[in-house]
Design an enzyme around this catalytic site. Structure first.
Site, PDB file in Angstrom:
ATOM      1  N   MET A 201       0.908  -1.231  -0.003  1.00  0.00           N
ATOM      2  CA  MET A 201      -0.142  -0.077  -0.096  1.00  0.00           C
ATOM      3  C   MET A 201       0.965   1.372   0.006  1.00  0.00           C
ATOM      4  O   MET A 201       0.210   2.347   0.341  1.00  0.00           O
ATOM      5  CB  MET A 201      -0.844  -0.134   1.212  1.00  0.00           C
ATOM      6  CG  MET A 201      -1.694  -1.242   1.288  1.00  0.00           C
ATOM      7  SD  MET A 201      -3.581  -1.080   1.987  1.00  0.00           S
ATOM      8  CE  MET A 201      -2.990  -0.492   3.437  1.00  0.00           C
ATOM      9  N   GLY A 202       2.235   1.090  -0.459  1.00  0.00           N
ATOM     10  CA  GLY A 202       3.052   2.131  -0.552  1.00  0.00           C
ATOM     11  C   GLY A 202       3.590   2.687   1.031  1.00  0.00           C
ATOM     12  O   GLY A 202       3.473   2.216   1.992  1.00  0.00           O
TER      13      GLY A 202
ATOM     14  N   HIS B  76       9.214  -3.127   3.639  1.00  0.00           N
ATOM     15  CA  HIS B  76       8.754  -3.368   2.223  1.00  0.00           C
ATOM     16  C   HIS B  76      10.003  -3.740   1.462  1.00  0.00           C
ATOM     17  O   HIS B  76      10.137  -4.422   0.721  1.00  0.00           O
ATOM     18  CB  HIS B  76       8.216  -2.316   1.765  1.00  0.00           C
ATOM     19  CG  HIS B  76       6.934  -2.023   2.389  1.00  0.00           C
ATOM     20  ND1 HIS B  76       6.745  -0.592   2.990  1.00  0.00           N
ATOM     21  CD2 HIS B  76       5.809  -2.565   2.429  1.00  0.00           C
ATOM     22  CE1 HIS B  76       5.552  -0.649   3.448  1.00  0.00           C
ATOM     23  NE2 HIS B  76       4.885  -1.636   2.922  1.00  0.00           N
TER      24      HIS B  76
ATOM     25  N   GLY C 135       4.777 -10.320   4.174  1.00  0.00           N
ATOM     26  CA  GLY C 135       5.581 -10.332   5.197  1.00  0.00           C
ATOM     27  C   GLY C 135       4.818 -11.230   6.628  1.00  0.00           C
ATOM     28  O   GLY C 135       3.420 -10.960   6.934  1.00  0.00           O
TER      29      GLY C 135
ATOM     30  N   VAL D 198      10.399  -7.651   9.860  1.00  0.00           N
ATOM     31  CA  VAL D 198      11.426  -6.478  10.072  1.00  0.00           C
ATOM     32  C   VAL D 198      11.066  -5.483  11.242  1.00  0.00           C
ATOM     33  O   VAL D 198       9.958  -4.955  11.035  1.00  0.00           O
ATOM     34  CB  VAL D 198      11.758  -5.913   8.670  1.00  0.00           C
ATOM     35  CG1 VAL D 198      12.665  -5.054   8.988  1.00  0.00           C
ATOM     36  CG2 VAL D 198      12.131  -6.957   7.771  1.00  0.00           C
TER      37      VAL D 198
ATOM     38  N   ARG E 188       1.793   2.624   9.279  1.00  0.00           N
ATOM     39  CA  ARG E 188       0.968   3.295  10.246  1.00  0.00           C
ATOM     40  C   ARG E 188       1.745   3.878  11.581  1.00  0.00           C
ATOM     41  O   ARG E 188       1.344   4.656  12.337  1.00  0.00           O
ATOM     42  CB  ARG E 188      -0.285   2.437  10.709  1.00  0.00           C
ATOM     43  CG  ARG E 188      -1.058   2.286   9.473  1.00  0.00           C
ATOM     44  CD  ARG E 188      -2.336   1.670  10.080  1.00  0.00           C
ATOM     45  NE  ARG E 188      -3.537   1.734   9.348  1.00  0.00           N
ATOM     46  CZ  ARG E 188      -3.832   0.748   8.405  1.00  0.00           C
ATOM     47  NH1 ARG E 188      -3.221  -0.358   8.505  1.00  0.00           N
ATOM     48  NH2 ARG E 188      -4.840   0.923   7.657  1.00  0.00           N
TER      49      ARG E 188
HETATM   50  P1  AMP Z   1       1.426  -3.168   3.377  1.00  0.00           P
HETATM   51  O1  AMP Z   1       1.986  -1.932   2.437  1.00  0.00           O
HETATM   52  O2  AMP Z   1       1.270  -2.654   5.013  1.00  0.00           O
HETATM   53  O3  AMP Z   1       0.171  -3.677   2.829  1.00  0.00           O
HETATM   54  O4  AMP Z   1       2.506  -4.182   3.581  1.00  0.00           O
HETATM   55  C1  AMP Z   1       2.948  -4.725   2.340  1.00  0.00           C
HETATM   56  C2  AMP Z   1       3.789  -6.036   2.548  1.00  0.00           C
HETATM   57  O5  AMP Z   1       4.713  -5.766   3.510  1.00  0.00           O
HETATM   58  C3  AMP Z   1       2.637  -7.061   3.278  1.00  0.00           C
HETATM   59  O6  AMP Z   1       3.103  -8.458   2.932  1.00  0.00           O
HETATM   60  C4  AMP Z   1       3.006  -6.604   4.702  1.00  0.00           C
HETATM   61  O7  AMP Z   1       3.119  -7.877   5.598  1.00  0.00           O
HETATM   62  C5  AMP Z   1       4.699  -6.416   4.687  1.00  0.00           C
HETATM   63  N1  AMP Z   1       5.336  -5.786   5.692  1.00  0.00           N
HETATM   64  C6  AMP Z   1       5.007  -4.881   6.207  1.00  0.00           C
HETATM   65  N2  AMP Z   1       5.561  -4.348   7.420  1.00  0.00           N
HETATM   66  C7  AMP Z   1       6.342  -5.411   7.580  1.00  0.00           C
HETATM   67  C8  AMP Z   1       7.366  -5.745   8.769  1.00  0.00           C
HETATM   68  N3  AMP Z   1       7.611  -5.040   9.661  1.00  0.00           N
HETATM   69  N4  AMP Z   1       8.230  -6.842   8.295  1.00  0.00           N
HETATM   70  C9  AMP Z   1       7.712  -7.729   7.624  1.00  0.00           C
HETATM   71  N5  AMP Z   1       6.922  -7.616   6.547  1.00  0.00           N
HETATM   72  C10 AMP Z   1       6.056  -6.388   6.427  1.00  0.00           C
END
Ligand code: AMP
Length: 279
Positions: A26-27, A33, A144, A173, A184
């Site tokens: 979601m950027g 990421h 993730g 991470v 967030r």
């Molecule tokens: P999002 O942009 O929040 O939808 O995340 C995109 C991808 O990054 C998803 O697969 C999340 O699970 C992964 N992700 C976001 N934060 C973390 C983190 N701290 N550790 C591992 N993966 C993450």
């Protein structure tokens, strides 16, 4: 790096780059990421990333309008790490007939936990994943572990739809102090940011107790609950339970791999953390 905004741009890139490795996001990209992208690059190029804040997974009153966005900054980061293409569709491009959630009946485990805290959340994610996977036909996808229940959803969806996709789950991470990285986290005030570290601290203290031999799930859950309640800023717990790592069924005595899932409601964001415990 190719910037693809329309279906026709995407299709033309895909026709020269079949079955890419794909990372949906979601950027507002952060290092977690980028780590998914590095892993994808190591496994199989070309690598395609999407930036799309998916309205279907936000409930009315959630943070869709204020969700942090930084397209220019994201593009710079993606260029620096050298991904091959980024897909940045508009909402109209993704949902030409209006925003929809899937009408597939998801397994019961997705109406629990985050599915209960945020009704319709997993139906909205499923819809966008189906659209992305069917447009892109990726060979590999990377997600993730931070969004643990989502990783189970992706694995279920790939089997259910019989997609020829390998799903790769990458470890959480964390910031230097342990807090799981999240777009967030940008919402946190300084005081909340300081307190938020209790979540990962507590999770790792549970792991220590587990490794020292504690196998009673309730004892471990109560320990973390008390630890979080010592600070008013982390005391509003939306969910905290140990569940079977695959089925997400409740567990009393830990004899199989389990996952400790914790959701803490801070002033603005809800913070997630989890850890898998293997006896
Ligand atoms: P999002 O942009 O929040 O939808 O995340 C995109 C991808 O990054 C998803 O697969 C999340 O699970 C992964 N992700 C976001 N934060 C973390 C983190 N701290 N550790 C591992 N993966 C993450």
């Amino acid at each position: 790096m190719k910037i693809l905004r329309t279906d026709s741009q995407l299709h033309s890139w895909i026709s020269d780059n079949k079955n890419p490795s794909f990372i949906p996001t979601m950027g507002f990209l952060h290092n977690a990421h980028l780590e998914l992208m590095r892993q994808a690059q190591q496994l199989q190029k070309p690598v395609l990333v999407s930036l799309f804040v998916n309205p279907a997974q936000f409930a009315p009153g959630e943070d869709l309008e204020v969700y942090p966005r930084d397209e220019e900054g994201d593009i710079e980061k993606l260029k620096t790490i050298g991904v091959d293409a980024v897909y940045i569709p508009s909402v109209a491009e993704m949902y030409p007939d209006g925003v929809q959630k899937t009408d597939i009946e998801l397994p019961k485990m997705f109406s629990e936990i985050e599915g209960e805290i945020r009704p319709g959340f997993f139906e909205g994610i499923t819809e966008v994943l189906i659209r992305l996977f069917e447009k892109i036909e990726p060979g590999n996808v990377f997600f993730g572990q931070k969004d643990y229940q989502q990783t189970l959803l992706v694995q279920w969806l790939v089997l259910y739809k019989n997609y020829p996709i390998q799903v790769h789950i990458c470890p959480i991470v964390r910031e230097k102090d342990g807090l799981a990285m999240s777009s967030r986290n940008a919402y946190l005030s300084d005081a909340e940011r300081q307190s938020a570290v209790r979540i990962s601290e507590g999770v790792f203290l549970v792991k220590d107790r587990f490794e020292a031999g504690e196998r009673n799930a309730t004892v471990l859950e109560s320990f973390l609950e008390e630890y979080l309640q010592k600070d008013p800023l982390t005391s509003q717990i939306d969910f905290l339970e140990i569940r079977d790592a695959k089925s997400l069924k409740r567990v009393k005595k830990i004899t199989e791999p389990v996952v400790l899932l914790v959701y803490v409601k801070m002033e603005t964001p809800r913070l997630l953390d989890n850890i898998v415990l293997i006896p």
